[in-house]
Design a protein around this motif. Structure first.
Motif, short mmCIF file in Angstrom:
data_model
loop_
_atom_site.label_atom_id
_atom_site.label_comp_id
_atom_site.label_asym_id
_atom_site.label_seq_id
_atom_site.Cartn_x
_atom_site.Cartn_y
_atom_site.Cartn_z
N GLU A 55 82.76 107.92 42.29
CA GLU A 55 82.75 106.48 42.00
C GLU A 55 81.63 105.73 42.72
OE1 GLU A 55 85.50 102.53 42.77
OE2 GLU A 55 86.51 104.44 42.44
N PRO A 56 81.35 106.01 44.01
CA PRO A 56 80.24 105.28 44.65
C PRO A 56 78.92 105.41 43.89
CG PRO A 56 81.53 106.44 46.28
CD PRO A 56 82.02 106.92 44.95
N ALA A 57 78.59 106.64 43.49
CA ALA A 57 77.32 106.85 42.78
C ALA A 57 77.34 106.22 41.40
CB ALA A 57 77.03 108.34 42.68
N GLU A 58 78.46 106.34 40.69
CA GLU A 58 78.53 105.80 39.34
C GLU A 58 78.47 104.28 39.35
OE1 GLU A 58 78.01 106.29 35.61
OE2 GLU A 58 78.39 108.06 36.85
N THR A 59 79.14 103.67 40.30
CA THR A 59 79.08 102.20 40.41
C THR A 59 77.68 101.75 40.75
OG1 THR A 59 81.40 102.09 41.10
CG2 THR A 59 80.02 100.19 41.62
N LEU A 60 77.04 102.44 41.67
CA LEU A 60 75.67 102.09 42.04
C LEU A 60 74.71 102.25 40.87
CD1 LEU A 60 75.40 103.64 45.61
CD2 LEU A 60 75.06 101.23 45.02
N ALA A 61 74.91 103.29 40.06
CA ALA A 61 74.03 103.49 38.92
C ALA A 61 74.01 102.28 38.01
CB ALA A 61 74.46 104.74 38.14
N ALA A 62 75.18 101.67 37.80
CA ALA A 62 75.25 100.47 36.96
C ALA A 62 74.63 99.27 37.67
CB ALA A 62 76.70 100.17 36.60
N LEU A 63 74.88 99.14 38.97
CA LEU A 63 74.40 97.97 39.71
C LEU A 63 72.89 97.97 39.87
CD1 LEU A 63 77.14 97.78 42.50
CD2 LEU A 63 76.89 96.25 40.54
N VAL A 64 72.30 99.12 40.17
CA VAL A 64 70.85 99.13 40.39
C VAL A 64 70.09 98.93 39.10
CG1 VAL A 64 71.06 100.58 42.44
CG2 VAL A 64 70.63 101.65 40.22
N ALA A 65 70.69 99.32 37.99
CA ALA A 65 70.05 99.07 36.70
C ALA A 65 69.92 97.57 36.44
CB ALA A 65 70.84 99.74 35.58
N GLU A 66 70.94 96.80 36.86
CA GLU A 66 70.92 95.35 36.69
C GLU A 66 69.90 94.68 37.61
OE1 GLU A 66 74.87 94.17 37.59
OE2 GLU A 66 75.78 95.11 35.83
N ARG A 67 69.69 95.25 38.78
CA ARG A 67 68.87 94.58 39.81
C ARG A 67 67.52 95.24 40.02
NH1 ARG A 67 73.30 93.21 44.57
NH2 ARG A 67 75.13 93.05 43.23
N SER A 68 67.22 96.32 39.33
CA SER A 68 65.95 97.04 39.48
C SER A 68 65.71 97.48 40.93
CB SER A 68 64.78 96.15 39.01
OG SER A 68 64.94 95.81 37.65
N VAL A 69 66.74 98.02 41.55
CA VAL A 69 66.64 98.54 42.90
C VAL A 69 66.11 99.97 42.85
CG1 VAL A 69 67.95 99.21 44.96
CG2 VAL A 69 68.47 97.07 43.79
N PRO A 70 65.10 100.32 43.64
CA PRO A 70 64.56 101.69 43.62
C PRO A 70 65.47 102.65 44.40
CG PRO A 70 63.38 100.36 45.22
CD PRO A 70 64.35 99.43 44.53
N MET A 71 66.39 103.29 43.70
CA MET A 71 67.38 104.15 44.34
C MET A 71 67.04 105.62 44.16
SD MET A 71 71.56 104.17 43.90
CE MET A 71 71.63 104.87 42.25
N LEU A 72 67.32 106.41 45.20
CA LEU A 72 67.18 107.86 45.17
C LEU A 72 68.56 108.50 45.14
CD1 LEU A 72 64.68 108.33 48.16
CD2 LEU A 72 64.09 107.93 45.78
N THR A 73 68.76 109.49 44.30
CA THR A 73 70.01 110.26 44.32
C THR A 73 69.66 111.75 44.21
OG1 THR A 73 70.24 109.93 41.92
CG2 THR A 73 71.47 108.44 43.36
N PRO A 74 69.06 112.31 45.24
CA PRO A 74 68.68 113.73 45.18
C PRO A 74 69.91 114.63 45.17
CG PRO A 74 68.40 112.89 47.40
CD PRO A 74 68.73 111.70 46.54
N ARG A 75 69.78 115.77 44.55
CA ARG A 75 70.83 116.78 44.63
C ARG A 75 70.93 117.28 46.07
NH1 ARG A 75 68.37 120.85 40.91
NH2 ARG A 75 66.53 119.58 41.38
N LEU A 76 72.08 117.81 46.41
CA LEU A 76 72.30 118.32 47.75
C LEU A 76 71.28 119.42 48.07
CD1 LEU A 76 76.08 118.37 47.17
CD2 LEU A 76 75.09 117.24 49.18
N GLY A 77 70.55 119.23 49.16
CA GLY A 77 69.57 120.21 49.58
C GLY A 77 68.20 120.07 48.94
#
Length: 347
Positions: free
Chosen positions: A306-328
């Motif tokens: 849920e944290p990542a999925e919620t952020l995915a929607a929020l950053v799309a609205e605000r154009s925040v440069p977010m990183l979500t690398p895979r583990l490792g």
């Protein structure tokens, strides 16, 4: 694993004198700037119902993708800044050739017990003894998902210096880490290791490893700086206006690492969650945003992703440069164009 040893110990002697000298230490405990209760807010019955009858998928149904980063680590970061998320709040940061390991948890459980307590969803991308040579280990506070006794036993066999919050050094020394390697910081204190400057900055949280030691050690966020790079590591925190002061004091960040998981609206003001993490990011003012403190342990009542999925929607609205690398997966923030929703493949 001995539960009694894993609890750690309290400061004494010169360490205790430093603790008592802190302006935040009153009546035998550390305090946040604003009064905060880490317990429940409001009626606890809905929370109990959610715990026993909620339908959130709190653990992933399939194995999470984990990358072996060792071949990438053998090559220097071309931009001078690289980060590898190893799970929860454990990151290997490479800043102008210096390596920092944050809140290292390589144990199987975030617990004083080897047979009970939150168990990790995924193996660590590497074992502790497979890490490249480290310049410093940074520990934000003493909760079990940030300060891991089995990992500290491994660290004790090395010579790596440790920077941590005021009071936490007593645990480390009791577990065999040489006192000369330990630097404890109160908010505003600075440590310098080789070409790296580490400043302890405010966070809104609490501490403790047992029933009777709540808030007897400090907690902090940290700013890490070299001549060319500046990054922010939140540790654990709720939303506080002090992030505005941090942004004004230090200026532009290249990378901002903020905790986003293990949250609930009834748990007081001690964790950010996705919405408040973005508010904190905006207060800090700049840099690539890397969400941490999710995707490894079942520590809350929300779905694991849920944290990542919620952020995915929020950053799309605000154009925040977010990183979500895979583990490792080692990434250089300057070269990442868009976030990768890898968690959607393992639901």
């Amino acid at each position: 694993m001995s539960a009694s040893r894993a609890l750690g110990t309290r400061s004494h002697g010169a360490r205790l004198e430093r603790v008592r000298a802190s302006r935040r230490f009153r009546d035998g405990v550390f305090h946040n700037t604003a009064p905060v209760k880490p317990g429940l807010k409001g009626n606890p019955l809905p929370l109990l119902g959610e715990f026993f009858f909620g339908d959130a998928q709190r653990e992933p149904r399939a194995a999470l993708p984990v990358v072996d980063p060792r071949s990438a680590w053998r090559q220097p970061a071309e931009t001078g800044l690289r980060v590898t998320w190893l799970g929860h709040s454990t990151l290997l940061l490479e800043l102008d050739g210096l390596r920092v390991l944050t809140d290292p948890v390589f144990g199987e459980r975030a617990s004083p017990l080897g047979f009970a307590g939150p168990r990790r969803f995924h193996p660590t991308p590497v074992r502790f003894d497979e890490l490249p040579p480290l310049d410093v280990v940074l520990i934000s506070h003493d909760h079990y998902d940030h300060l891991c006794w089995p990992t500290m036993q491994a660290l004790a066999r090395s010579a790596v210096p440790v920077v941590t919050s005021l009071g936490v050094g007593a645990h480390l020394e009791a577990w065999g880490i040489d006192a000369a390697r330990i630097t404890e910081l109160d908010w505003g204190d600075v440590a310098r290791v080789k070409g790296l400057t580490l400043t302890a900055t405010p966070a809104q949280h609490f501490s403790g490893r047992g029933l009777r030691d709540r808030n007897t050690t400090s907690w902090a966020s940290f700013v890490l700086e070299t001549e060319r790079r500046r990054v922010f590591f939140s540790g654990d925190t709720g939303l506080t206006d002090e992030f505005k002061d941090i942004g004004r004091r230090f200026g532009r960040f290249d990378l901002v690492m903020l905790e986003v998981g293990a949250f609930h609206e009834q748990w007081g003001d001690i964790h950010l969650g996705p919405h408040n993490a973005l508010a904190a990011y905006e207060m800090l003012g700049s840099g690539r945003f890397l969400p941490i403190h999710w995707g490894t342990f079942n520590l809350a009542l929300h779905a694991w992703d849920e944290p990542a999925e919620t952020l995915a929607a929020l950053v799309a609205e605000r154009s925040v440069p977010m990183l979500t690398p895979r583990l490792g997966h080692p990434v250089e923030p300057d070269r990442v164009e868009a976030f990768e929703p890898w968690w959607r493949k393992v639901r």
